[in-house]
Motif scaffolding. Structure first.
Motif, mmCIF file in Angstrom:
data_model
loop_
_atom_site.group_PDB
_atom_site.id
_atom_site.type_symbol
_atom_site.label_atom_id
_atom_site.label_comp_id
_atom_site.label_asym_id
_atom_site.label_seq_id
_atom_site.Cartn_x
_atom_site.Cartn_y
_atom_site.Cartn_z
ATOM 1 N N TYR B 85 0.887 -1.254 -0.122
ATOM 2 C CA TYR B 85 0.073 -0.105 0.073
ATOM 3 C C TYR B 85 0.824 1.304 0.033
ATOM 4 C CZ TYR B 85 -3.659 -3.283 1.630
ATOM 5 O OH TYR B 85 -4.355 -4.479 1.697
ATOM 6 N N LEU B 86 0.500 2.215 -0.655
ATOM 7 C CA LEU B 86 1.151 3.550 -0.818
ATOM 8 C C LEU B 86 0.070 4.644 -0.418
ATOM 9 C CD1 LEU B 86 3.402 2.363 -2.245
ATOM 10 C CD2 LEU B 86 3.434 3.804 -4.100
ATOM 11 N N THR B 87 0.429 5.793 0.274
ATOM 12 C CA THR B 87 -0.162 6.896 0.451
ATOM 13 C C THR B 87 0.575 8.174 -0.616
ATOM 14 O OG1 THR B 87 1.320 7.802 2.130
ATOM 15 C CG2 THR B 87 -0.567 6.473 2.695
ATOM 16 N N ALA B 88 -0.287 8.991 -1.123
ATOM 17 C CA ALA B 88 0.176 10.003 -1.926
ATOM 18 C C ALA B 88 -0.093 11.330 -1.318
ATOM 19 C CB ALA B 88 -0.410 9.783 -3.451
ATOM 20 N N LEU B 101 -1.965 17.861 -13.851
ATOM 21 C CA LEU B 101 -2.244 17.405 -12.613
ATOM 22 C C LEU B 101 -3.107 16.158 -12.967
ATOM 23 C CD1 LEU B 101 -2.528 17.080 -9.623
ATOM 24 C CD2 LEU B 101 -4.670 17.953 -9.512
ATOM 25 N N LYS B 102 -4.042 16.065 -13.967
ATOM 26 C CA LYS B 102 -4.918 14.858 -14.550
ATOM 27 C C LYS B 102 -3.701 13.795 -15.107
ATOM 28 C CE LYS B 102 -8.967 16.764 -15.563
ATOM 29 N NZ LYS B 102 -9.933 17.317 -16.683
ATOM 30 N N VAL B 105 -1.895 12.078 -12.432
ATOM 31 C CA VAL B 105 -2.742 11.340 -11.579
ATOM 32 C C VAL B 105 -2.909 9.913 -12.182
ATOM 33 C CG1 VAL B 105 -4.884 11.055 -10.654
ATOM 34 C CG2 VAL B 105 -3.677 13.162 -9.967
ATOM 35 N N MET B 108 0.142 7.718 -12.148
ATOM 36 C CA MET B 108 0.292 7.231 -10.884
ATOM 37 C C MET B 108 -0.404 6.152 -10.806
ATOM 38 S SD MET B 108 0.590 10.257 -8.073
ATOM 39 C CE MET B 108 0.998 9.397 -6.719
ATOM 40 N N SER B 109 -1.848 6.229 -11.513
ATOM 41 C CA SER B 109 -2.603 5.160 -11.365
ATOM 42 C C SER B 109 -2.129 3.692 -12.255
ATOM 43 C CB SER B 109 -3.998 5.575 -11.774
ATOM 44 O OG SER B 109 -4.856 4.562 -12.283
ATOM 45 N N ILE B 119 -2.864 2.437 -4.071
ATOM 46 C CA ILE B 119 -2.932 3.768 -3.497
ATOM 47 C C ILE B 119 -4.096 4.046 -2.296
ATOM 48 C CG2 ILE B 119 -2.614 6.357 -3.747
ATOM 49 C CD1 ILE B 119 -1.140 5.612 -6.492
ATOM 50 N N VAL B 120 -3.859 4.108 -1.299
ATOM 51 C CA VAL B 120 -4.922 4.061 -0.336
ATOM 52 C C VAL B 120 -5.338 5.192 0.438
ATOM 53 C CG1 VAL B 120 -4.840 1.391 -0.065
ATOM 54 C CG2 VAL B 120 -3.363 3.051 1.587
#
Lengths: 331, 331
Positions: B85-88, B101-102, B105, B108-109, B119-120
């Motif tokens: 699990y990762l946080t961002a 930004l899009k 993101v 990253m996805s 990513i939680v």
């Protein structure tokens, strides 16, 4: 809107839109709560992250380092977890004075000791002068959940009692006063504090906690509105029972701010079964960080998703989330 | 020195001093390795954090979003953990284009999917225009360690074999070329990649892995020197066996850079028992991210803490950590 504005970081309406429209769909999560609750080999863990960009870095009652520790400790605690370990990621602007870095690191170390958690890993990046603002700190944290502990807005029922553990607005007004060179007598200091021990005490006296959240960015109003939306219930509060320090009220009157929308860093909103309300209030008030705790309202079955405030004048006001940005870079 | 300079974020000597003199004593940790290994209710967890400030945000072969996912996945993987699990945490500058930004993101996805992690949780802060640089991303991650897996420099013995899973210098040269508007034919692209599956394969063929580390900031040279110091052994490598792409070598020659000090984002240095060396090399080369794997040297009992390189010319060069800053903001 085709560009990011300060309001996207406010904790209010724009940030919720950003999460709902960008991050949520991309990462496959419904929303970013205080912590993710994960099953790791039969162990329930809470995992959370927060970056701190408060300006100024030092303010009455705290600094960015302390805030970065307590903020993440609190995000774990309000999820029902016992915070254990934190990481610290520093983004430092070239030319940042070493003595400030030392002061911040010492403050983090003291805060970690006070909150009884360990900072176990870190990272440092340096950006060119003019490409940062002194220092930004990210802390991420993990905690463990005890068996049977599961706070969730979905558990809130009509008739539940809503409490807040302390006065609202102190942190935001303290930062704003430092930023603008305004002083108050008596001084307004940030409420920045680790809430884990207070929340543990609450959980010792009752198993009937439905939900907790710390009303940081966006203030108490935004947290109550989030709670109403997530629970599908109405939250009804009484203005006269919401604790606000007289000098915070005075400062807000002067500056055209509403204390309900001003950030806090050391209080928690708790929704509990009405049978447990007095015991929870009592145990909060006995705790050093909960002496100003109050019962501020109740959950009701309808109107769904709304927050209604009975004003001192006897009217009813609809409370919405923070719109735009009242006090940027408050945490 | 009374102010932070870019070199404090280089991954090299100045950063090690900063950790040793400031963060280490304050937080009660000996050093910041790739991940902290923690016992959480009898479960061994790895926990790590990294902030990403790469400039430019988009470069040949990757972008800041992908880097932020893979970088933290790799820090967990080289600790012997299976990343879960990762946080961002996002720090965005006011005025940052939504379309960027899009794109980040989405990247990253996709990276999370490729690395098979989730990513939680996340956080977004916005800073005023001129107080940031587009976007900075922190990712923190947790992983689990299987029973018996424990990589540690302290396990390295004289006679051990040192391998690298791919060519060195590609990431740094790719970012530098984008930054300076230089192009190569064939183009140099970042090696940015998730290493968890490659490392899992290695662990399937041998239990005799002593130590792994991904040579990011500071390059292969700095990682080898860290390994020598932490192990108290000597690391001896042969220049002619260290894989460097011809166009990276050419770019480095032109720009006065040493590929050994240029950052990588998709390779791992592994120290293994000599009996396992050929099997590890084989399994690395069969993996899409390890086709250029090489045995580059060995551990020796002395001279302790030193890295010695046999040059092509037949001499011996002493390899030290990166001094100062060669290519700032490379990750």
């Amino acid at each position: 809107m085709d560009r990011i504005v300060l309001g996207h970081g406010s904790g209010g309406k724009l940030m919720h839109e950003l999460i709902r429209e960008q991050f949520g769909p991309a990462f496959g999560i419904a929303g970013f709560g205080d912590s993710a609750i994960l099953d790791v080999n039969l162990q329930k863990l809470a995992f959370t992250t927060d970056s701190y960009v408060v300006s100024p870095l030092f303010f009455p009652g705290g600094d960015i380092g302390e805030l970065a520790v307590y903020g993440t400790v609190n995000d774990l605690s309000v999820s029902g977890a016992r915070p254990l370990y934190l990481t610290a990621g520093f983004i430092i602007e070239e030319g940042f004075p070493f003595e400030h870095l030392k002061a911040i690191v010492v403050s983090m170390s003291k805060a970690a000791e006070k909150a009884k958690i360990k900072i176990v890993a870190g990272d440092t990046k340096v950006v060119n002068k003019g490409k940062g603002d002194g220092i930004f700190i990210n802390t991420s944290g993990i905690g463990v959940l005890s068996d049977g502990i599961e706070f969730s807005a979905a558990k809130i029922r009509g008739g539940d009692t809503v409490l807040v553990s302390g006065q609202v607005g102190n942190h935001g007004v303290a930062v704003m006063s430092e930023r603008n060179g305004i002083s108050f007598d008596p001084p307004v200091v940030s409420d920045s504090a680790p809430l884990n021990s207070l929340i543990e005490r609450v959980c010792e006296v009752t198993k009937e906690v439905r939900f907790m959240r710390d009303p940081t960015r966006g203030g108490l109003a935004t947290t109550l509105k989030e709670t109403a939306i997530e629970s599908g219930k109405c939250i009804r509060v009484k203005e006269r029972t919401i604790p606000v320090a007289p000098q915070v009220k005075g400062a807000c009157d002067l500056l055209g701010l509403d204390p309900l929308y001003v950030a806090n860093e050391g209080i928690v909103v708790a929704v509990v079964d009405p049978s447990a309300a007095e015991a929870v209030l009592e145990v909060m008030r006995q705790h050093p960080y909960g002496v100003n705790a109050h019962i501020i309202g109740s959950g009701e079955d309808s109107p769904k998703g709304m927050v209604l405030q009975e004003t001192r004048a006897g009217g009813t006001r609809i409370i919405e989330m923070l719109q735009g940005e009242q006090l940027p870079r408050i945490c």
